[in-house]
Write a protein that holds these residues in place. Structure first.
Motif, mmCIF file in Angstrom:
data_model
loop_
_atom_site.group_PDB
_atom_site.id
_atom_site.type_symbol
_atom_site.label_atom_id
_atom_site.label_comp_id
_atom_site.label_asym_id
_atom_site.label_seq_id
_atom_site.Cartn_x
_atom_site.Cartn_y
_atom_site.Cartn_z
ATOM 1 N N VAL A 40 3.789 16.765 -6.593
ATOM 2 C CA VAL A 40 3.211 17.662 -5.600
ATOM 3 C C VAL A 40 4.319 18.328 -4.791
ATOM 4 N N GLN A 41 5.336 17.556 -4.409
ATOM 5 C CA GLN A 41 6.474 18.121 -3.682
ATOM 6 C C GLN A 41 7.102 19.276 -4.445
ATOM 7 N N LEU A 42 7.414 19.029 -5.720
ATOM 8 C CA LEU A 42 8.098 20.037 -6.525
ATOM 9 C C LEU A 42 7.209 21.253 -6.770
ATOM 10 N N ILE A 201 2.548 26.862 -10.675
ATOM 11 C CA ILE A 201 1.225 26.815 -11.323
ATOM 12 C C ILE A 201 1.104 25.592 -12.222
ATOM 13 N N ILE A 202 2.133 25.354 -13.044
ATOM 14 C CA ILE A 202 2.085 24.240 -13.996
ATOM 15 C C ILE A 202 2.110 22.894 -13.275
ATOM 16 N N LEU A 203 3.028 22.734 -12.315
ATOM 17 C CA LEU A 203 3.189 21.444 -11.630
ATOM 18 C C LEU A 203 1.971 21.100 -10.768
ATOM 19 N N LEU A 204 1.453 22.077 -10.036
ATOM 20 C CA LEU A 204 0.284 21.798 -9.192
ATOM 21 C C LEU A 204 -0.961 21.551 -10.032
ATOM 22 N N ALA A 205 -1.053 22.226 -11.184
ATOM 23 C CA ALA A 205 -2.191 21.977 -12.081
ATOM 24 C C ALA A 205 -2.130 20.552 -12.624
ATOM 25 N N GLY A 211 -5.195 13.846 -10.088
ATOM 26 C CA GLY A 211 -5.878 13.418 -8.873
ATOM 27 C C GLY A 211 -4.942 13.134 -7.718
ATOM 28 N N GLU A 212 -3.725 13.678 -7.766
ATOM 29 C CA GLU A 212 -2.760 13.476 -6.690
ATOM 30 C C GLU A 212 -3.113 14.397 -5.527
ATOM 31 N N PRO A 213 -3.283 13.859 -4.308
ATOM 32 C CA PRO A 213 -3.720 14.670 -3.162
ATOM 33 C C PRO A 213 -2.670 15.683 -2.738
ATOM 34 N N LEU A 214 -3.124 16.894 -2.428
ATOM 35 C CA LEU A 214 -2.218 17.947 -1.985
ATOM 36 C C LEU A 214 -1.929 17.823 -0.500
#
Length: 299
Positions: A40-42, A201-205, A211-214
């Motif tokens: 999520v950080q990246l 786009i790829i990493l956040l998807a 299921g990692e919280p943003l």
């Protein structure tokens, strides 16, 4: 296509500053990890930095369209960039930040090998290959003491180390893609936007799929870490890196990356109170000697 030149004092000074920033980023990710998952950080830092770059493009009125000749190589570079960060994120779950730093920054080895084969102007002389070897041995020696003291499970460590090497190969592939495509002549902001936007786009998807919280309860340390990663590392330092790559020989610039894990250890000493061993000091001298040899070229 204008020719690249050897490094001058300005390029060397700027590369040292960039290496310090990049050396700090692994520590920054680790410090924020309790509050924000590394993937999520990246992804977040890439997305926010992409917005900053897009604003820069609009302010400077840099010619930019998604239908130009830079689209396909830009998408490829972005995918490679995302895969590199994904490998780094996974590696940090299995092995230490020190291990990741060592193996990630073997990327210049893969870069110069690829450029040596593909681009005549980037071919290295014998003394410069000796410099590559010296720098690599120096990095290995500087971290060898930490390897001996590490208590991680061996199987997990091997997985993490292998992922870090994979990240290094992907980083090298990104550099070579840029140098061998129309992106080598594109504005630095254009190249960086493609990489950051596609990576975000790829990493956040992927993070969402896991299921990692943003949004979580971010700590002050997490906020500072994300600010540093976004503005300093993902925006300013990468923009400066691509600017340098348009003007200087990429193989000479890449070798300076050997300094990054050394600065990373220094950050660990200051922020995490890690001890400095004699092996680290000797390794640092070998790295510096290697950089001198690589940047020395007979007329």
């Amino acid at each position: 296509m204008h020719s690249r030149k050897s490094l001058d004092s300005f390029a060397i000074s700027l590369m040292i500053i960039l290496c310090i920033c990049w050396g700090l980023q692994q520590v920054a990710v680790k410090l924020a990890a309790p509050a924000i998952h590394s993937t999520v950080q990246l992804g977040l830092r890439s997305g926010l930095a992409a917005i900053l770059v897009l604003l820069l493009i609009l302010v400077r009125k840099t010619p930019f369209t998604l239908r130009d000749k830079h689209l396909l190589p830009g998408l490829l570079a972005g995918v490679l960039f995302a895969l590199e960060f994904l490998a780094i994120s996974a590696a940090l779950n299995y092995t230490s930040a020190s291990h990741v730093s060592v193996f990630l920054y073997t990327a210049p080895i893969f870069t110069v090998l690829g450029l040596h084969v593909l681009i005549p102007a980037e071919r290295l002389q014998r003394s410069q290959w000796t410099g590559i070897l010296s720098a690599f041995v120096g990095v290995a020696l500087a971290f060898s003491g930490a390897f001996a003291a590490n208590q991680h499970d061996m199987a997990d460590m091997l997985i993490g180390d292998a992922l870090a090497v994979l990240a290094a190969i992907l980083w090298a592939a990104t550099t070579i893609t840029i140098r061998k495509s129309n992106l080598s002549e594109a504005a630095p902001a254009t190249t960086l936007f493609y990489q950051l936007a596609v990576a975000a786009i790829i990493l956040l998807a992927i993070a969402a799929g896991r299921g990692e919280p943003l949004l979580t309860d971010w700590t002050p340390v997490a906020w500072i870490s994300m600010l540093f990663q976004t503005v300093v590392v993902a925006f300013a330092s990468y923009l400066a890196w691509f600017w340098l790559m348009r003007r200087y020989l990429a193989s000479r610039l890449s070798v300076f990356s050997f300094l990054t894990p050394l600065f990373g250890v220094a950050a660990g000493v200051i922020l995490m109170h890690d001890p400095i061993s004699l092996r680290f000091a000797l390794g640092a001298m070998l790295v510096l000697a290697g950089i001198v040899l690589v940047n020395f070229r007979k007329a």
